[in-house]
Design a protein around this motif. Structure first.
Motif, mmCIF file in Angstrom:
data_model
loop_
_atom_site.group_PDB
_atom_site.id
_atom_site.type_symbol
_atom_site.label_atom_id
_atom_site.label_comp_id
_atom_site.label_asym_id
_atom_site.label_seq_id
_atom_site.Cartn_x
_atom_site.Cartn_y
_atom_site.Cartn_z
ATOM 1 N N ALA A 1 1.351 9.505 -5.720
ATOM 2 C CA ALA A 1 1.742 10.889 -5.431
ATOM 3 C C ALA A 1 2.729 11.416 -6.470
ATOM 4 C CB ALA A 1 2.346 10.981 -4.033
ATOM 5 N N ALA A 2 3.511 10.502 -7.064
ATOM 6 C CA ALA A 2 4.483 10.886 -8.095
ATOM 7 C C ALA A 2 3.834 11.008 -9.480
ATOM 8 C CB ALA A 2 5.621 9.877 -8.134
ATOM 9 N N GLY A 3 2.517 10.752 -9.554
ATOM 10 C CA GLY A 3 1.809 10.938 -10.820
ATOM 11 C C GLY A 3 1.412 9.669 -11.542
ATOM 12 N N GLU A 4 1.842 8.523 -11.072
ATOM 13 C CA GLU A 4 1.462 7.263 -11.719
ATOM 14 C C GLU A 4 0.002 6.968 -11.407
ATOM 15 O OE1 GLU A 4 2.946 2.598 -11.883
ATOM 16 O OE2 GLU A 4 4.259 4.111 -11.002
ATOM 17 N N ARG A 5 -0.732 6.443 -12.396
ATOM 18 C CA ARG A 5 -2.148 6.142 -12.181
ATOM 19 C C ARG A 5 -2.523 4.716 -12.565
ATOM 20 N NH1 ARG A 5 -1.384 9.915 -9.637
ATOM 21 N NH2 ARG A 5 -2.479 11.904 -9.568
ATOM 22 N N ALA B 1 0.813 -1.209 0.000
ATOM 23 C CA ALA B 1 0.000 0.000 0.000
ATOM 24 C C ALA B 1 0.853 1.268 0.000
ATOM 25 C CB ALA B 1 -0.942 -0.010 1.197
ATOM 26 N N GLN B 2 1.918 1.282 0.780
ATOM 27 C CA GLN B 2 2.765 2.473 0.866
ATOM 28 C C GLN B 2 3.436 2.784 -0.471
ATOM 29 O OE1 GLN B 2 2.558 4.531 3.380
ATOM 30 N NE2 GLN B 2 1.105 3.066 4.236
ATOM 31 N N GLU B 3 3.892 1.740 -1.170
ATOM 32 C CA GLU B 3 4.522 1.948 -2.475
ATOM 33 C C GLU B 3 3.497 2.478 -3.477
ATOM 34 O OE1 GLU B 3 6.823 -0.446 -6.063
ATOM 35 O OE2 GLU B 3 6.549 -1.441 -4.132
ATOM 36 N N LEU B 4 2.290 1.931 -3.453
ATOM 37 C CA LEU B 4 1.238 2.398 -4.353
ATOM 38 C C LEU B 4 0.959 3.880 -4.111
ATOM 39 C CD1 LEU B 4 -1.846 0.862 -5.722
ATOM 40 C CD2 LEU B 4 -2.226 2.809 -4.252
ATOM 41 N N LEU B 5 0.807 4.275 -2.849
ATOM 42 C CA LEU B 5 0.523 5.673 -2.531
ATOM 43 C C LEU B 5 1.682 6.595 -2.929
ATOM 44 C CD1 LEU B 5 -1.212 5.188 0.932
ATOM 45 C CD2 LEU B 5 -2.296 5.780 -1.253
ATOM 46 N N ASN C 1 -6.382 8.824 -1.208
ATOM 47 C CA ASN C 1 -6.823 9.545 -2.390
ATOM 48 C C ASN C 1 -6.322 8.775 -3.608
ATOM 49 O OD1 ASN C 1 -7.435 11.241 -4.474
ATOM 50 N ND2 ASN C 1 -6.122 12.925 -3.803
ATOM 51 N N LEU C 2 -7.263 8.119 -4.301
ATOM 52 C CA LEU C 2 -6.917 7.325 -5.474
ATOM 53 C C LEU C 2 -7.787 7.724 -6.669
ATOM 54 C CD1 LEU C 2 -6.562 3.892 -3.639
ATOM 55 C CD2 LEU C 2 -4.705 5.316 -4.533
ATOM 56 N N VAL C 3 -8.078 9.021 -6.768
ATOM 57 C CA VAL C 3 -8.917 9.552 -7.839
ATOM 58 C C VAL C 3 -8.307 9.218 -9.194
ATOM 59 C CG1 VAL C 3 -9.826 11.675 -8.874
ATOM 60 C CG2 VAL C 3 -9.790 11.424 -6.388
ATOM 61 N N GLY C 4 -9.132 8.657 -10.086
ATOM 62 C CA GLY C 4 -8.702 8.362 -11.447
ATOM 63 C C GLY C 4 -7.735 7.205 -11.598
ATOM 64 N N THR C 5 -7.542 6.432 -10.545
ATOM 65 C CA THR C 5 -6.602 5.308 -10.576
ATOM 66 C C THR C 5 -7.145 4.161 -11.418
ATOM 67 O OG1 THR C 5 -5.890 5.880 -8.359
ATOM 68 C CG2 THR C 5 -5.323 3.696 -9.123
#
Length: 183
Positions: free
Chosen positions: A11-15, A3-7, A31-35
């Motif tokens: 945050a770095a812009g990957e979706r 989970a921490q790596e995903l977040l 916050n995972l808007v548009g993921t």
């Protein structure tokens, strides 16, 4: 990936996190808007209060996930598995859940206004007090579902299976009632 790596990557812009394995992950209030989580495995994950607005979770496996109070406006959950999921109080306005397996799901008090629930398996689902106004429930399986106090104004229930569904105190104002599809 955890989970921490995903977040961090989000945050770095990957979706695009399609097919990621996040079983038992804790993503509370994330916050995972548009993921893009298409085909992801999030079994028994905690996403309580998460913002998944416009997220893509087609064919994702979300069994036994906590999504209570999550913001899921316009989320795409086509053909996803959400067996025994807690979506109580979630905002699923205009969500696409067509063909999803929502058997045993908790949707009490959820906002499903304008949601596409066509061909969805809602057998045994808790929809007490849910707002299903304008929802597309065509051909939905609602056998044994609890719709006590649900609001169905302008909902389309044509071809829906409502055998043994609890429809007490259900608001049917201008709803397209089922065509006697009982079993």
């Amino acid at each position: 990936m955890d989970a921490q790596e995903l977040l961090k990557r989000y945050a770095a812009g990957e979706r695009d996190f399609s097919n990621v394995n996040l079983v038992h992950a804790c993503l509370t209030n994330a916050n995972l808007v548009g993921t893009h989580l298409d085909g992801a495995h999030l079994i028994e994950a905690n996403l309580r209060g998460a913002d998944l607005t416009a997220a893509h979770l087609s064919q994702a496996k979300l069994n036994q996930v906590t999504l209570a109070d999550a913001n899921m406006i316009e989320v795409c959950l086509m053909s996803a598995e959400l067996i025994d999921v807690d979506l109580s109080g979630a905002n699923l306005t205009n969500a696409n859940l067509s063909g999803a397996d929502l058997s045993g799901v908790k949707l009490g008090g959820a906002n499903l206004n304008g949601a596409d629930l066509s061909h969805t398996d809602l057998r045994g689902a808790d929809l007490r007090g849910a707002d299903l106004s304008g929802a597309n429930l065509k051909e939905a399986k609602l056998d044994g579902a609890d719709l006590d106090g649900a609001y169905l104004e302008n909902a389309d229930l044509s071809g829906a299976d409502i055998e043994a569904a609890n429809m007490r105190r259900t608001g049917w104002v201008e709803a397209n009632e089922p065509e006697c599809t009982l079993g």
